[in-house]
Design a protein around this motif. Structure first.
Motif, PDB file in Angstrom:
ATOM      1  N   UNK A  90       0.827  -1.211   0.000  1.00 28.89           N
ATOM      2  CA  UNK A  90       0.000   0.000   0.000  1.00 28.89           C
ATOM      3  C   UNK A  90       0.854   1.250   0.000  1.00 28.89           C
ATOM      4  N   UNK A  91       1.951   1.238   0.740  1.00 26.31           N
ATOM      5  CA  UNK A  91       2.840   2.401   0.761  1.00 26.31           C
ATOM      6  C   UNK A  91       3.457   2.641  -0.620  1.00 26.31           C
ATOM      7  N   UNK A  92       3.867   1.581  -1.252  1.00 23.10           N
ATOM      8  CA  UNK A  92       4.447   1.711  -2.582  1.00 23.10           C
ATOM      9  C   UNK A  92       3.403   2.228  -3.574  1.00 23.10           C
ATOM     10  N   UNK A 116       1.316   6.642  -6.784  1.00 24.52           N
ATOM     11  CA  UNK A 116       0.176   7.519  -7.103  1.00 24.52           C
ATOM     12  C   UNK A 116       0.548   8.989  -6.896  1.00 24.52           C
ATOM     13  N   UNK A 117       1.264   9.291  -5.794  1.00 29.66           N
ATOM     14  CA  UNK A 117       1.717  10.659  -5.534  1.00 29.66           C
ATOM     15  C   UNK A 117       2.671  11.116  -6.635  1.00 29.66           C
TER      16      UNK A 117
END
Length: 153
Positions: free
Chosen positions: A3-5, A10-11
């Motif tokens: 999820x962090x990746x 996405x950012x």
């Protein structure tokens, strides 16, 4: 971890989209000047040049670390154009199409983008004297050319 990746990707994509939304018009104009395509018509060679430069900028997006993405993309445009300049020899009807690709590149970087002669020389891997000579010759060539007379019916 996944999820962090995903959030980071996405950012990254969102930041890049915002950059492109703000700079694409100016970068496309720069690419059209380099390829010698007229501003009043579609510019497929300029679009291809810009897409390649943007792709390379996006690939290096995480490594920019405060570097100006416009500057990075402009360097990518110039570098790719310098390597493929032979493809842009054929006149396309633009204002600068009468110049050689090297003259066009130097003139656009120096006068349109306002890059110093020494920086232009370093970016292109040329001596500053050669950059000065190319720019002087390009300006003289543009000044000496009068517009083609309008054809009469």
């Amino acid at each position: 971890m996944g999820e962090r990746r995903w959030a980071r990707e996405r950012r990254r994509a969102r930041e890049f989209e915002l950059f492109v939304a703000g700079a694409a018009g100016r970068l496309l104009h720069l690419a059209a000047l380099l390829t010698g395509e007229p501003a009043t018509q579609p510019a497929p060679a300029a679009e291809e040049l810009l897409i390649r430069a943007l792709a390379r900028t996006y690939a290096a997006w995480d490594r920019l670390h405060g570097e100006d993405p416009y500057e990075r993309t402009r360097r990518e445009l110039a570098a790719h154009f310098a390597h493929t300049g032979r493809r842009h020899r054929r006149p396309r009807g633009g204002l600068l199409c009468r110049l050689t690709p090297n003259e066009r590149l130097v003139l656009v970087l120096r006068h349109h983008e306002g890059i110093a002669e020494e920086q232009t020389a370093a970016q292109l891997g040329l001596p500053a004297e050669r950059v000065h000579e190319l720019c002087r010759h390009a300006v003289a060539a543009l000044r000496s050319r009068r517009p083609a007379p309008a054809s009469t019916p």
